[in-house]
Design a protein around this motif. Sequence first.
Motif, short mmCIF file in Angstrom:
data_model
loop_
_atom_site.label_atom_id
_atom_site.label_comp_id
_atom_site.label_asym_id
_atom_site.label_seq_id
_atom_site.Cartn_x
_atom_site.Cartn_y
_atom_site.Cartn_z
N ALA A 10 4.22 49.11 20.26
CA ALA A 10 3.85 48.44 21.51
C ALA A 10 4.24 49.28 22.73
CB ALA A 10 4.51 47.06 21.58
N ALA A 11 5.29 50.08 22.56
CA ALA A 11 5.74 50.94 23.65
C ALA A 11 5.00 52.28 23.66
CB ALA A 11 7.25 51.17 23.53
N GLY A 12 4.05 52.45 22.75
CA GLY A 12 3.24 53.68 22.73
C GLY A 12 3.78 54.78 21.84
N ASP A 13 4.65 54.46 20.91
CA ASP A 13 5.24 55.45 20.01
C ASP A 13 4.31 55.71 18.82
OD1 ASP A 13 6.72 56.87 18.12
OD2 ASP A 13 8.57 55.75 18.49
N ARG A 14 3.67 56.88 18.82
CA ARG A 14 2.72 57.24 17.75
C ARG A 14 3.41 57.41 16.40
NH1 ARG A 14 -2.39 59.00 19.79
NH2 ARG A 14 -2.35 59.00 22.05
N LEU A 15 4.64 57.92 16.41
CA LEU A 15 5.37 58.07 15.15
C LEU A 15 5.66 56.70 14.52
CD1 LEU A 15 7.86 60.97 15.95
CD2 LEU A 15 5.80 61.06 14.53
N ALA A 16 5.88 55.71 15.35
CA ALA A 16 6.11 54.36 14.84
C ALA A 16 4.83 53.82 14.19
CB ALA A 16 6.57 53.44 15.97
N LEU A 17 3.68 54.12 14.78
CA LEU A 17 2.42 53.70 14.16
C LEU A 17 2.27 54.38 12.80
CD1 LEU A 17 -0.22 52.09 14.38
CD2 LEU A 17 -1.26 54.14 15.40
N ARG A 18 2.65 55.63 12.71
CA ARG A 18 2.59 56.34 11.42
C ARG A 18 3.50 55.65 10.41
NH1 ARG A 18 -0.75 59.63 8.63
NH2 ARG A 18 0.40 60.15 6.78
N GLU A 19 4.68 55.23 10.85
CA GLU A 19 5.61 54.53 9.96
C GLU A 19 5.01 53.22 9.47
OE1 GLU A 19 9.94 52.29 10.15
OE2 GLU A 19 9.48 53.79 11.67
N VAL A 20 4.40 52.47 10.38
CA VAL A 20 3.76 51.21 10.00
C VAL A 20 2.64 51.50 9.00
CG1 VAL A 20 2.35 49.28 10.85
CG2 VAL A 20 4.36 50.02 12.14
N TYR A 21 1.85 52.52 9.28
CA TYR A 21 0.76 52.89 8.37
C TYR A 21 1.31 53.26 6.99
CZ TYR A 21 -3.11 55.40 6.28
OH TYR A 21 -4.09 55.81 5.41
N ASP A 22 2.31 54.11 6.95
CA ASP A 22 2.87 54.55 5.67
C ASP A 22 3.41 53.39 4.85
OD1 ASP A 22 2.24 57.19 6.25
OD2 ASP A 22 4.28 57.71 6.90
N ARG A 23 3.98 52.41 5.52
CA ARG A 23 4.60 51.28 4.82
C ARG A 23 3.60 50.19 4.41
NH1 ARG A 23 10.23 50.65 5.36
NH2 ARG A 23 11.17 52.34 6.52
N THR A 24 2.44 50.15 5.06
CA THR A 24 1.55 49.01 4.84
C THR A 24 0.13 49.35 4.41
OG1 THR A 24 0.92 48.94 7.19
CG2 THR A 24 2.83 47.61 6.51
N SER A 25 -0.26 50.60 4.51
CA SER A 25 -1.68 50.93 4.30
C SER A 25 -2.17 50.61 2.89
CB SER A 25 -1.94 52.40 4.63
OG SER A 25 -1.18 53.24 3.78
N ALA A 26 -1.35 50.81 1.88
CA ALA A 26 -1.80 50.52 0.50
C ALA A 26 -2.11 49.02 0.35
CB ALA A 26 -0.75 50.95 -0.51
N LYS A 27 -1.23 48.18 0.84
CA LYS A 27 -1.44 46.73 0.73
C LYS A 27 -2.66 46.29 1.54
CE LYS A 27 1.07 42.40 1.26
NZ LYS A 27 1.27 42.12 -0.14
N LEU A 28 -2.77 46.78 2.77
CA LEU A 28 -3.88 46.39 3.62
C LEU A 28 -5.20 46.93 3.08
CD1 LEU A 28 -2.40 46.72 7.22
CD2 LEU A 28 -2.38 44.76 5.67
N PHE A 29 -5.16 48.14 2.51
CA PHE A 29 -6.39 48.68 1.93
C PHE A 29 -6.85 47.80 0.76
CE2 PHE A 29 -8.75 51.51 -0.94
CZ PHE A 29 -9.78 51.86 -0.08
N GLY A 30 -5.92 47.31 -0.03
CA GLY A 30 -6.28 46.42 -1.13
C GLY A 30 -6.96 45.15 -0.64
N ILE A 31 -6.46 44.58 0.44
CA ILE A 31 -7.06 43.37 1.02
C ILE A 31 -8.47 43.68 1.51
CG2 ILE A 31 -6.93 41.77 2.99
CD1 ILE A 31 -3.83 42.05 2.75
N VAL A 32 -8.60 44.76 2.25
CA VAL A 32 -9.89 45.13 2.84
C VAL A 32 -10.90 45.48 1.74
CG1 VAL A 32 -11.01 46.87 4.29
CG2 VAL A 32 -8.87 45.84 5.03
#
Length: 177
Positions: A10-32
Motif C-alpha cells: 500500500a505504501a508503494g513497496d515493489r519488493l513487498a508485492l513480490r513477497e506477496v506474489y511469492d507466498r500466494t501465487s500458487a494458491k491464487l493460480f489454482g483458483i483462477v
Amino acid sequence: MLVAALSRVAAGDRLALREVYDRTSAKLFGIVLRICQEREAAEDVLQEVYVTVWNRAAGYDPERASPVTWLATIARNRAIDWRRARRPDHNVGVEEAETIADEAVLAPERIEAEQEARRLHGCLDEIEGRQASAIRAAFIGGATYAELAERDGVPLGTMKSWIRRGLLKLRECLDRG
C-alpha cells in the motif's frame, strides 16, 4: 507476515508485492485456473489480480478478512469476470492443446496443503449446511453468487448474506485452530 507485506505494498513497496506474489501465487493460480479452465487465460487473469492488489492494497482491512481470503476473493472475482466476458463459442480443438510440464508439488508442500485443506473442510463442516454448500460452490467450484441463488431458488441478496455469514463463521473457526 502477509498483513505487513500488504501494508508495505500500500505504501508503494515493489519488493513487498513480490513477497506477496511469492507466498500466494500458487494458491491464487489454482483458483483462477479452476474457474477459467484455460492455462493461458489463467496466467493473464493472475497478472490482473496482482495489478489489482498493487492498486487496492491500501483498502485491505485485516479486521474484515485474512490476507489470503482477501486475495482469493480478488482472484475469484477477476476469473469470473473473465469467464463472463468470454465468447461462448470459443472452443479450442485438441490439436491446439498446450503441452504441460509436470508441475507436481513436492511432498512437504503437499502434506502442508493437505493439512490446511483438512482444517478448512473441518471448519466448513461446522457451518450450517446451506452456507457451507454455497461457500464450497462459490470458492472451490467457481460458481457465481447469481448462479447459486438460482440453483437454490433464493434471492441474490439472501445468497450473499448466507455466504457472508458463513465466511465469518469460517474465519472464527480457522482463527481458533
